[in-house]
Scaffold this active site. Structure first.
Site, PDB file in Angstrom:
ATOM      1  CB  CYS A 176      41.931  75.745 142.364  1.00  0.00           C
ATOM      2  SG  CYS A 176      40.303  75.456 142.781  1.00  0.00           S
ATOM      3  N   GLY A 180      50.242  77.473 138.063  1.00  0.00           N
ATOM      4  CA  GLY A 180      49.900  77.146 136.718  1.00  0.00           C
ATOM      5  C   GLY A 180      50.680  76.008 136.162  1.00  0.00           C
ATOM      6  CB  SER A 181      53.520  73.808 137.569  1.00  0.00           C
ATOM      7  OG  SER A 181      52.592  73.213 138.594  1.00  0.00           O
ATOM      8  CE  LYS A 182      48.704  69.632 140.519  1.00  0.00           C
ATOM      9  NZ  LYS A 182      49.242  70.826 141.364  1.00  0.00           N
ATOM     10  CG  ASP A 274      33.955  81.634 144.740  1.00  0.00           C
ATOM     11  OD1 ASP A 274      34.446  80.534 144.674  1.00  0.00           O
ATOM     12  OD2 ASP A 274      33.561  82.027 145.876  1.00  0.00           O
ATOM     13  CB  CYS A 355      49.888  69.190 148.472  1.00  0.00           C
ATOM     14  SG  CYS A 355      49.166  71.016 148.979  1.00  0.00           S
TER      15      CYS A 355
END
Length: 886
Positions: A176, A180-182, A274, A355
């Site tokens: 997921c 895109g930071s991770k 998905d 989170c």
């Protein structure tokens, strides 16, 4: 961060950030949002997350504004170099600032982040706006962020990738991934130590050939220890690993590309699937010709969640929170985690994160997934309490209550069952047994949920977060969800008008999870192929998809009410209206309902991506390129790719890793939705002179191919002032006596043949020398030279290397460098001005108009005086990205 769900996409692998594709609610004035919510506070007070003495600190922190944070991105050596610029130049200036008689706290490094490459800043906005040192620091942040050297990222969001223990050569999946930071962190880890390994190979080759190689520089030295302890040498030091970054939303998948492509990784594939039904990927067959499927060493499942841990940056959480938020996501979160465990290698690890602070979305999901996968004999909860020393954390919950959607607490599932029998299911429709703490008959069967990690805002001034690390001990065949509804769906499906819709002409073979459960996977169509696969002992190893050209994906609404209301994913300054978030909360259907007359028709918001076609290693254009640049025969010739249906190099040539090539070729036409792969290496260019190569090197791919380019196209630069001149002055003249003003490179650029060159900025101990090695693309035209960099890259380098923010000088407008004919002069100058200010799409936007307003970059400034007008006319072209530093 863990992703806040979006009902428009049924929460499947949905990313946080901007809500993609769905209608947005009205703008919300954050200052008008009261940070009070009785049921929200009552729920977490009732769960007793923290002790009575900490409760006030917990809620006080939850109401405070979140500090700004960022990390230095790219290779370790380069990130440390940019970090040093911050430490040497900006921190002393900021530390000297006094406000109201007290020193202003400067940005500080995060103690637990490796090499202190992550920083946090709590300075009030009024101070930042008032004092010049902060204005200078802000300019530095903006400049380095624009070229990808700094990533603005919340501190807790950086944790999951660090717990994955990624080593070079590993296969990694981010299920997921958007925004895109991770994924960017993961890509950096996949390439860890690569530059140092390649340089070591080059030293060995040079020694064998009896020649010397230029010094490595500080950045390479910083990576040598890592390169020496990790084994990934089989491809001349280049990383053999792979990162697949996936997102269910096509538009956000393109945004994801924009985030991660700054890293210029040929080992990256972006897909659009998905997450609960991510397809199995076929790889090379085994010795007995049995089909094999890719298993991953590491998987990140940063799943869609209610996001109540983000209330410090998303004040709308206070207004919109209801207990139904988490209840509506639990089942989908379990499915994603189970699918991740299925695709994992034995001995590999999955990191699950959200989170949210809600145990229904956290510990309950972990327990349910382990239970479905066969228990602790198949999946182990890893104890990471010693990882990241300095990170303040709390153990996972082992007991909790569950609140129904009308605010009542329930201690056990049995109590819920009794209530339903006596008084009906008002407010209880979403509750399920898996949401409650698991029971164990003995200590050996007890799930050690205390090994989960909880991050609370008051512990170290962050957002709220949850992370768990799972290790796969053996192959699994996950059992069905409780109470599966097995429904055979005919391949001739009635549409909304009651008429039969014929099946697609392409064969449909949907991979199964572990049961033909429409509630679990309403899109699946059971076939004889699927039934045969269910008989195999190891179901996962035999899963396969073959969806045909049009990806016959049925557009359905969720059959399971527990997937009902999920919150729209938002940026910090956006909030979804409660009505949109809670729409259809009471709907509950046993079977899927088609949304379209033709279930096999491609969704209108799913554009047709250009195909990925690999070139013959002996292709005529590749032969010309290798000859012109004198590229070493050691550099691979079978990884060159184009993105068009003809399979011919019309305007751009891309480079990918060997494993990426295998996946793209084997899965072609089998239903995989690839969005991006490959680094743009060469762009075709109209040039003057029949012997000049028409393919110029893009700065994206320059660090990859540069070590193998022959001396015939190399220009070496040693002095700081020479580089400063090339950065500030665009199109300095070489003709006549202009070369004399170009310092040590003057004679070389005067004599080199026209076309693209590689400018190597070498290291030296001279006062006017460089400590770090760099490579930049340089174009030699008839009368001038020019660094092939966009303006923001030039300015970022000037600021970082020289602390210089001087305006750029454009020599193409000098009278002696203009066409003599007045009409030509007017046309040329107009075209130059257009080029200098053009905003173009990236290559991955070529087929999606939706993303055009999201990703915009400035076209690289190129010389137009000569007929060698370096105009990027390719409709899918992009600017040269961040400055390559090797």
């Amino acid at each position: 961060m863990g992703k806040r769900g979006n009902k428009n996409f049924r929460g499947r692998g949905r990313g946080g950030g901007r809500g993609g594709g769905g209608p947005r609610g009205p703008a919300v004035n954050y200052t008008a949002i009261e940070k009070q919510n009785e049921i929200f506070e009552g729920y977490y007070n009732g769960l007793e997350l923290v002790g009575e003495g900490e409760l006030g600190l917990f809620w006080e922190a939850m109401r405070k504004e979140l500090p700004n944070s960022f990390r230095f991105a790219g290779s370790k050596g380069h990130a440390l170099a940019v970090q040093q610029r911050l430490i040497d130049t900006y921190i002393p200036e900021i530390t000297a600032v006094q406000f109201n008689g007290q020193s202003v706290p400067p940005p500080t490094p995060i103690s637990w982040y490796p090499e202190q490459l992550a920083w946090s800043m709590t300075t009030p906005k009024q101070v930042v706006r008032k004092f010049p040192p902060f204005a200078s620091f802000q300019k530095f942040l903006v400049s380095e962020t624009s070229v990808g050297n700094i990533s603005r990222q919340e501190v807790v969001s950086m944790i999951p990738p660090l717990l994955m223990d990624i080593k070079p050569g590993m296969t990694v999946l981010d299920l997921c991934a958007a925004p895109g930071s991770k994924s960017a962190q993961l890509a950096e880890m996949v390439h860890g130590g690569e530059e140092a390994r390649v340089r070591q190979v080059l030293h060995t080759v040079a020694k064998q050939q009896g020649r010397e190689i230029s010094p490595d520089g500080r950045e390479i030295e910083a990576e040598k220890s890592q390169a020496e302890t990790e084994d990934d040498w089989e491809d001349d030091g280049r990383s053999t690993g792979l990162l697949i970054a996936n997102d269910v939303d096509n538009r956000r998948a393109h945004m994801l590309v924009h985030q991660v492509k700054r890293l210029n990784s040929p080992n990256l594939i972006v897909t659009n699937h998905d997450a609960t039904m991510f397809p199995s990927i076929e790889i090379e067959s085994g010795p007995d010709n049995t089909k094999r499927y890719l298993k991953f060493d590491r998987i990140l499942a940063d799943v869609p969640c209610s996001g109540d841990g983000t209330c410090r940056k998303n004040p709308g959480v206070w207004k919109d929170w209801t207990p139904g938020n988490g209840l509506g996501l639990h089942v989908m979160q379990v499915r994603i985690l189970v699918r991740a465990l299925q695709m994992l290698k034995v001995g590999g690890r999955v990191v699950y994160s959200t989170c949210s602070l809600n145990p229904v979305e956290n510990e309950a999901v972990i327990a349910s997934a382990i239970d479905r996968c066969g228990g602790l004999s198949h999946v182990r909860l890893l104890n990471c309490s010693d990882a990241l020393p300095g990170l303040k954390r709390r153990p996972g919950l082992t007991k909790w209550k569950v609140m129904d959607k009308i605010g009542r607490f329930w201690d056990s599932w049995n109590d819920v069952v009794d209530e339903k029998e006596q008084n009906g299911d008002e407010g209880l429709a979403r509750l399920s047994e898996g949401m409650f703490p698991p029971t164990a008959s003995s200590d050996d069967d007890r799930y050690p949920l205390e090994r989960c990690i909880r991050i609370y805002p008051h512990l170290q001034d962050t957002g709220g977060f949850f992370i768990t690390v799972l290790e796969k001990l053996s192959e699994i065949k996950a059992r069905p969800e409780s109470g599966p509804k097995k429904v055979q769906i005919s391949t001739s499906i009635k549409n909304q008008n009651g008429h039969a819709t014929p099946p697609s002409t392409s064969p449909i073979k949907r991979e199964l999870d572990e049961t033909d459960d429409v509630a679990a996977s309403p899109k699946r169509i059971k076939t004889a192929h699927d039934a045969q696969e269910e008989e195999d002992d190891d179901l996962v190893n035999n899963q396969h998809i073959s969806l045909g050209k049009d990806d016959a994906e049925m557009m359905t609404e969720d059959a399971d009410a527990s997937l009902g209301p999920v919150k729209t994913a938002l940026e910090p300054d956006e909030v979804a209206p409660a009505s949109a978030r809670m729409e259809a909360e009471d709907q509950s259907r046993d079977f899927p309902r088609l949304k379209t007359e033709n279930p096999f028709k491609r969704k209108t918001n799913q554009p047709q991506e250009e195909p990925f076609k690999y070139l013959d290693p002996n292709h005529e254009e590749l032969t010309k390129i290798y000859s012109f640049y004198d590229i070493s025969p050691r550099f691979p010739r079978d990884r060159w790719m184009v993105r068009n249906a003809t399979g011919q190099p019309a305007k751009a040539i891309y480079y990918t890793s060997a494993l990426a090539r295998e996946i793209l070729t084997r899965m072609e036409g089998k239903g995989m939705k690839f969005v991006h792969c490959g680094v743009k290496m060469f762009m075709k260019q109209d040039v003057q002179g029949k012997d000049t190569c028409r393919w110029r090197i893009q700065s994206d791919g320059l660090p990859i191919v540069e070590p193998w380019v022959g001396e015939v196209r190399i220009v070496r630069l040693y002095k700081r002032e020479t580089l400063r001149k090339l950065l500030i002055e665009m199109f300095p003249l070489v003709a006549r006596d202009g070369w004399k003003d170009l310092g040590e490179i003057g004679e070389r650029v005067r004599d080199i043949d026209m076309g693209c060159c590689v400018l190597r900025v070498e290291t030296s101990d001279d006062e006017d020398g460089f400590k770090d090695r760099m490579v930049l693309p340089l174009w030699r035209s008839i009368s001038s030279v020019n660094l092939m960099l966009p303006k923001e890259d030039r300015k970022a380098l000037l600021l970082r290397l020289f602390n210089d923010d001087s305006p750029l000088i454009d020599h193409s407008k000098d009278s002696f460098n203009r066409p003599k004919d007045e009409s030509e002069r007017s046309t040329s100058n107009t075209k130059l001005e257009e080029l200098a200010n053009t905003e173009t799409k990236t290559d991955d936007q070529s087929t999606t108009g939706e993303a055009e307003d999201v990703i915009k970059d400035e076209m690289e400034v190129v010389e137009v005086k000569d007929p060698v007008e370096m105009v990027d006319e390719d409709e899918d072209d992009e600017i040269d990205g961040g400055v390559p530093l090797v």
